[in-house]
Design an enzyme around this catalytic site. Structure first.
Site, PDB file in Angstrom:
ATOM      1  CD1 TRP A 101     -87.974 -74.654 -51.619  1.00 43.64           C
ATOM      2  CD2 TRP A 101     -89.199 -76.204 -50.572  1.00 43.64           C
ATOM      3  NE1 TRP A 101     -89.079 -74.913 -52.390  1.00 43.64           N
ATOM      4  CE2 TRP A 101     -89.843 -75.851 -51.776  1.00 43.64           C
ATOM      5  CE3 TRP A 101     -89.796 -77.168 -49.751  1.00 43.64           C
ATOM      6  CZ2 TRP A 101     -91.060 -76.425 -52.183  1.00 43.64           C
ATOM      7  CZ3 TRP A 101     -90.998 -77.739 -50.144  1.00 43.64           C
ATOM      8  CH2 TRP A 101     -91.612 -77.369 -51.338  1.00 43.64           C
ATOM      9  CG  ASP A 171     -82.893 -78.731 -50.944  1.00 44.17           C
ATOM     10  OD1 ASP A 171     -82.751 -79.146 -52.114  1.00 44.17           O
ATOM     11  OD2 ASP A 171     -84.004 -78.434 -50.459  1.00 44.17           O
ATOM     12  CE  LYS A 195     -88.992 -78.313 -57.437  1.00 45.38           C
ATOM     13  NZ  LYS A 195     -88.605 -78.019 -56.070  1.00 45.38           N
TER      14      LYS A 195
HETATM   15  C1  LIG Z   1     -89.147 -78.296 -54.736  1.00 46.39           C
HETATM   16  C2  LIG Z   1     -88.166 -78.209 -53.660  1.00 46.39           C
HETATM   17  C3  LIG Z   1     -88.264 -79.011 -52.515  1.00 46.39           C
HETATM   18  C4  LIG Z   1     -89.404 -79.984 -52.281  1.00 46.39           C
HETATM   19  O1  LIG Z   1     -89.298 -81.043 -53.141  1.00 46.39           O
HETATM   20  P1  LIG Z   1     -90.299 -82.292 -53.020  1.00 46.39           P
HETATM   21  O2  LIG Z   1     -89.656 -83.270 -53.946  1.00 46.39           O
HETATM   22  O3  LIG Z   1     -91.627 -81.813 -53.485  1.00 46.39           O
HETATM   23  O4  LIG Z   1     -90.317 -82.744 -51.628  1.00 46.39           O
HETATM   24  C5  LIG Z   1     -87.276 -78.912 -51.568  1.00 46.39           C
HETATM   25  N1  LIG Z   1     -86.246 -78.066 -51.716  1.00 46.39           N
HETATM   26  C6  LIG Z   1     -86.132 -77.268 -52.803  1.00 46.39           C
HETATM   27  C7  LIG Z   1     -84.967 -76.348 -52.913  1.00 46.39           C
HETATM   28  C8  LIG Z   1     -87.086 -77.317 -53.803  1.00 46.39           C
HETATM   29  O5  LIG Z   1     -86.968 -76.522 -54.875  1.00 46.39           O
END
Ligand SMILES: *Cc1c(COP(=O)(O)O)cnc(C)c1O
Length: 360
Positions: A101, A171, A195
């Site tokens: 990511w 993030d 998540k």
């Molecule tokens: C799942 C995830 C993403 C991507 O998320 P989307 O909503 O599918 O774009 C980005 N960063 C992390 C840390 C993730 O776990």
């Protein structure tokens, strides 16, 4: 009806209480005679939903007044572009690459300016967090970027990097609301909610006000400007209304549970059950450096791919779903977010013990 123990990395398990409440309100939300899904986002009832959601999130995370809370769309991945488009005034940013990511965010930023990879753990398949106490931060960096919890690899920053005064962007998709955070240490905290908070389709961005301006990269689409959404209090266009409503319910659930301090204790207790077992097991082993272990995503292997597949299959038959590791790394991964009950982890370990006795 029977519910499974869902160890999916995302979209992931939600509190049963929240799902039941949403079911009860499906046809008639509080006497409005309609579902929240059918409701105008400009209605009084919806205004209360989104305002309360923001207020509860502010309370949970202790978000200072000089930060905006935005409920946006496009998933976490759209932020990979939105961040450089809005923040790269000098067209320079430093990225710490601790997984797929972060790597994607780094690659995306490279389209808009000079993105520097100042640290990485790719040399050991992202199984650890590099030492970030004294990195070569660029003089003119607009920000330093991290992925705080690496969903795929199961690592977590236990201490934030020393950004040498530069703005930190994080993030937090897979560790959102799993423990208390000091918001003042960040310029931007953001995450997709699927998540640890709610249904896919909502991304929450917590951003310090001085980082929001009209001064964005030329050509930045209107919908990708933080200022547009901040000025309209996330109602510039139709927001992901139903998703935000569910997030709001999860915030209330978290408050009822006792807040993030209590969630942290609970998450530590849950993760310890699994990690302690992995450390003593003769068959299973964790894949992450101990001091960097995530409380949310726990990857493990047997060391034998066929046995891994057998485990995932038999676990599924026993009611433990989505234990297969990410397609890029294989093995197994148990995601044990806020809404995973302790019994789910206890029963999983019990099942692993049994599998070990039968297969070791
Ligand atoms: C799942 C995830 C993403 C991507 O998320 P989307 O909503 O599918 O774009 C980005 N960063 C992390 C840390 C993730 O776990």
């Amino acid at each position: 009806m029977s519910r499974v123990y869902n160890f999916s990395a995302g979209p992931a398990v939600l509190p049963e209480e929240v799902l039941k409440e949403a079911a009860e309100e499906m046809l008639d939300y509080k006497g409005t005679g309609m579902s929240v899904m059918e409701m105008s986002h400009r209605s009084k009832a919806y205004d209360q939903i989104i305002k309360e959601a923001e207020a509860d999130l502010r309370e949970l995370m202790n978000i200072p007044d000089n930060y905006k809370v935005l409920f946006l769309q496009g998933g976490a991945s759209l932020q990979f572009a939105m961040i450089p488009m809005n923040l790269m005034k000098n067209k320079v940013a430093d990225y710490i690459v601790t997984g797929q990511w972060a790597k994607k965010a780094y690659q995306e930023a490279s389209k808009y300016g000079k993105a520097n990879k100042i640290a990485s753990s790719e040399d050991q398949t992202f199984s650890y967090i590099p030492d970030c106490s004294d990195l070569p931060i660029s003089e003119d960096a607009d920000y330093v970027y991290i992925c705080e919890n690496n969903t795929i690899y199961g690592t977590k920053f236990k201490t934030l990097p020393n950004t040498k005064g530069k703005t930190l962007v994080a993030d937090v998709s897979s560790c959102f609301l799993s423990e208390p955070v000091d918001v003042t240490k960040y310029g931007v905290i953001y995450g997709g909610v699927q998540k640890n908070i709610g249904p896919a389709g909502v991304v929450i961005v917590i951003i310090r006000e001085d980082l929001i301006s009209e001064d964005v990269l030329p050509g930045t689409p209107t919908m990708m400007q933080y200022k547009i959404h901040a000025d309209a209090q996330s109602l510039y266009n139709t927001p992901p209304a139903y998703g935000i409503y569910i997030c709001g319910k999860v915030f209330k659930w978290l408050k009822k549970m006792g807040g993030l301090e209590v969630m942290k204790e609970r998450n530590e207790k849950k993760a310890k059950i699994l990690y302690d077992f992995l450390d003593e097991s003769r068959l299973f082993k964790g894949t992450v450096r101990k001091e960097d272990r995530s409380l949310m995503n726990v990857p493990f292997v047997t060391g034998n791919e066929e046995l891994d597949a057998k485990f995932v299959k038999e676990a599924k038959e026993a009611g433990f779903e989505n234990l297969k590791g990410h397609r890029t790394v294989g093995g197994m991964r148990a995601s044990i977010y806020n809404a995973m009950p302790i019994e789910g982890v206890e029963k999983l370990v019990e099942f692993m013990r049994k599998f070990e006795a039968e297969n070791a």
